[in-house]
Design a protein around this motif. Structure first.
Motif, PDB file in Angstrom:
ATOM      1  N   GLU A 153       0.833  -1.206   0.000  1.00 36.88           N
ATOM      2  CA  GLU A 153       0.000   0.000   0.000  1.00 36.88           C
ATOM      3  C   GLU A 153       0.872   1.263   0.000  1.00 36.88           C
ATOM      4  O   GLU A 153       0.565   2.228  -0.703  1.00 36.88           O
ATOM      5  CB  GLU A 153      -0.932   0.008   1.209  1.00 36.88           C
ATOM      6  CG  GLU A 153      -2.036  -1.033   1.146  1.00 36.88           C
ATOM      7  CD  GLU A 153      -2.811  -1.158   2.449  1.00 36.88           C
ATOM      8  OE1 GLU A 153      -4.038  -1.368   2.366  1.00 36.88           O
ATOM      9  OE2 GLU A 153      -2.192  -1.068   3.543  1.00 36.88           O
ATOM     10  N   VAL A 154       1.934   1.241   0.770  1.00 32.50           N
ATOM     11  CA  VAL A 154       2.839   2.388   0.818  1.00 32.50           C
ATOM     12  C   VAL A 154       3.516   2.572  -0.537  1.00 32.50           C
ATOM     13  O   VAL A 154       3.588   3.684  -1.063  1.00 32.50           O
ATOM     14  CB  VAL A 154       3.885   2.223   1.947  1.00 32.50           C
ATOM     15  CG1 VAL A 154       4.947   3.309   1.871  1.00 32.50           C
ATOM     16  CG2 VAL A 154       3.205   2.230   3.311  1.00 32.50           C
ATOM     17  N   SER A 155       3.988   1.496  -1.115  1.00 28.85           N
ATOM     18  CA  SER A 155       4.633   1.571  -2.432  1.00 28.85           C
ATOM     19  C   SER A 155       3.668   2.094  -3.488  1.00 28.85           C
ATOM     20  O   SER A 155       4.034   2.934  -4.324  1.00 28.85           O
ATOM     21  CB  SER A 155       5.159   0.198  -2.845  1.00 28.85           C
ATOM     22  OG  SER A 155       6.186  -0.212  -1.975  1.00 28.85           O
ATOM     23  N   ALA A 156       2.435   1.612  -3.457  1.00 32.06           N
ATOM     24  CA  ALA A 156       1.426   2.061  -4.416  1.00 32.06           C
ATOM     25  C   ALA A 156       1.132   3.552  -4.241  1.00 32.06           C
ATOM     26  O   ALA A 156       0.978   4.285  -5.228  1.00 32.06           O
ATOM     27  CB  ALA A 156       0.149   1.245  -4.262  1.00 32.06           C
ATOM     28  N   PHE A 157       1.080   3.996  -3.018  1.00 31.37           N
ATOM     29  CA  PHE A 157       0.830   5.417  -2.743  1.00 31.37           C
ATOM     30  C   PHE A 157       1.935   6.274  -3.344  1.00 31.37           C
ATOM     31  O   PHE A 157       1.670   7.249  -4.039  1.00 31.37           O
ATOM     32  CB  PHE A 157       0.722   5.654  -1.239  1.00 31.37           C
ATOM     33  CG  PHE A 157       0.605   7.102  -0.871  1.00 31.37           C
ATOM     34  CD1 PHE A 157      -0.639   7.731  -0.873  1.00 31.37           C
ATOM     35  CD2 PHE A 157       1.721   7.863  -0.543  1.00 31.37           C
ATOM     36  CE1 PHE A 157      -0.746   9.080  -0.541  1.00 31.37           C
ATOM     37  CE2 PHE A 157       1.627   9.192  -0.227  1.00 31.37           C
ATOM     38  CZ  PHE A 157       0.374   9.816  -0.214  1.00 31.37           C
ATOM     39  N   PHE A 158       3.195   5.899  -3.068  1.00 31.90           N
ATOM     40  CA  PHE A 158       4.305   6.689  -3.579  1.00 31.90           C
ATOM     41  C   PHE A 158       4.416   6.609  -5.098  1.00 31.90           C
ATOM     42  O   PHE A 158       4.782   7.577  -5.762  1.00 31.90           O
ATOM     43  CB  PHE A 158       5.619   6.295  -2.905  1.00 31.90           C
ATOM     44  CG  PHE A 158       5.736   6.841  -1.506  1.00 31.90           C
ATOM     45  CD1 PHE A 158       5.802   8.202  -1.278  1.00 31.90           C
ATOM     46  CD2 PHE A 158       5.768   5.996  -0.410  1.00 31.90           C
ATOM     47  CE1 PHE A 158       5.903   8.733  -0.001  1.00 31.90           C
ATOM     48  CE2 PHE A 158       5.871   6.500   0.883  1.00 31.90           C
ATOM     49  CZ  PHE A 158       5.932   7.867   1.086  1.00 31.90           C
ATOM     50  N   ALA A 159       4.097   5.468  -5.651  1.00 27.14           N
ATOM     51  CA  ALA A 159       4.123   5.309  -7.109  1.00 27.14           C
ATOM     52  C   ALA A 159       3.062   6.220  -7.742  1.00 27.14           C
ATOM     53  O   ALA A 159       3.309   6.863  -8.775  1.00 27.14           O
ATOM     54  CB  ALA A 159       3.893   3.864  -7.506  1.00 27.14           C
ATOM     55  N   LYS A 160       1.910   6.284  -7.123  1.00 28.02           N
ATOM     56  CA  LYS A 160       0.811   7.103  -7.641  1.00 28.02           C
ATOM     57  C   LYS A 160       1.153   8.589  -7.591  1.00 28.02           C
ATOM     58  O   LYS A 160       0.782   9.349  -8.464  1.00 28.02           O
ATOM     59  CB  LYS A 160      -0.459   6.835  -6.829  1.00 28.02           C
ATOM     60  CG  LYS A 160      -1.648   7.658  -7.256  1.00 28.02           C
ATOM     61  CD  LYS A 160      -2.867   7.325  -6.424  1.00 28.02           C
ATOM     62  CE  LYS A 160      -4.048   8.193  -6.808  1.00 28.02           C
ATOM     63  NZ  LYS A 160      -5.218   7.924  -5.979  1.00 28.02           N
ATOM     64  N   HIS A 161       1.877   8.998  -6.550  1.00 26.91           N
ATOM     65  CA  HIS A 161       2.169  10.415  -6.352  1.00 26.91           C
ATOM     66  C   HIS A 161       3.562  10.805  -6.841  1.00 26.91           C
ATOM     67  O   HIS A 161       4.062  11.875  -6.527  1.00 26.91           O
ATOM     68  CB  HIS A 161       1.971  10.793  -4.893  1.00 26.91           C
ATOM     69  CG  HIS A 161       0.543  10.636  -4.447  1.00 26.91           C
ATOM     70  ND1 HIS A 161      -0.447  11.491  -4.825  1.00 26.91           N
ATOM     71  CD2 HIS A 161      -0.049   9.688  -3.687  1.00 26.91           C
ATOM     72  CE1 HIS A 161      -1.608  11.096  -4.307  1.00 26.91           C
ATOM     73  NE2 HIS A 161      -1.381   9.997  -3.616  1.00 26.91           N
ATOM     74  N   GLY A 162       4.190   9.918  -7.591  1.00 28.58           N
ATOM     75  CA  GLY A 162       5.435  10.272  -8.251  1.00 28.58           C
ATOM     76  C   GLY A 162       6.656  10.342  -7.367  1.00 28.58           C
ATOM     77  O   GLY A 162       7.607  11.026  -7.687  1.00 28.58           O
ATOM     78  N   ALA A 163       6.621   9.652  -6.253  1.00 25.34           N
ATOM     79  CA  ALA A 163       7.813   9.686  -5.386  1.00 25.34           C
ATOM     80  C   ALA A 163       8.554   8.378  -5.441  1.00 25.34           C
ATOM     81  O   ALA A 163       8.054   7.354  -5.701  1.00 25.34           O
ATOM     82  CB  ALA A 163       7.397   9.973  -3.949  1.00 25.34           C
TER      83      ALA A 163
END
Length: 76
Positions: free
Chosen positions: A66-76
């Motif tokens: 979930e954390v990885s998906a969040f950062f991937a979605k927000h370009g980090a």
């Protein structure tokens, strides 16, 4: 209603005086409004922090995926 006295910097007092004059409101009204707004905003923040702490205490954390998906979605 309670009465209290506060000390403010001279520039703040001048800004308050100017705003009171411009709006036709008393300095007391403006200060009471500002304090009320501040307390409401801070209470919301404290409640959000307390809710987050309860979730953490209950072990409700985001998974690594979930954390990885969040950062991937927000370009980090």
């Amino acid at each position: 209603m309670s009465v209290m006295s506060v000390r403010v910097a001279d520039d703040v007092a001048q800004q308050l005086e100017a705003l009171a004059h411009a709006t036709g409101r008393s300095k007391s009204f403006l200060v009471a409004q500002a304090i009320g707004d501040y307390l409401e905003r801070e209470a919301w923040q404290v409640q959000a922090i307390e809710a987050g702490l309860k979730e953490a205490d209950a072990g409700n954390f985001a998974s690594s995926d979930e954390v990885s998906a969040f950062f991937a979605k927000h370009g980090a």
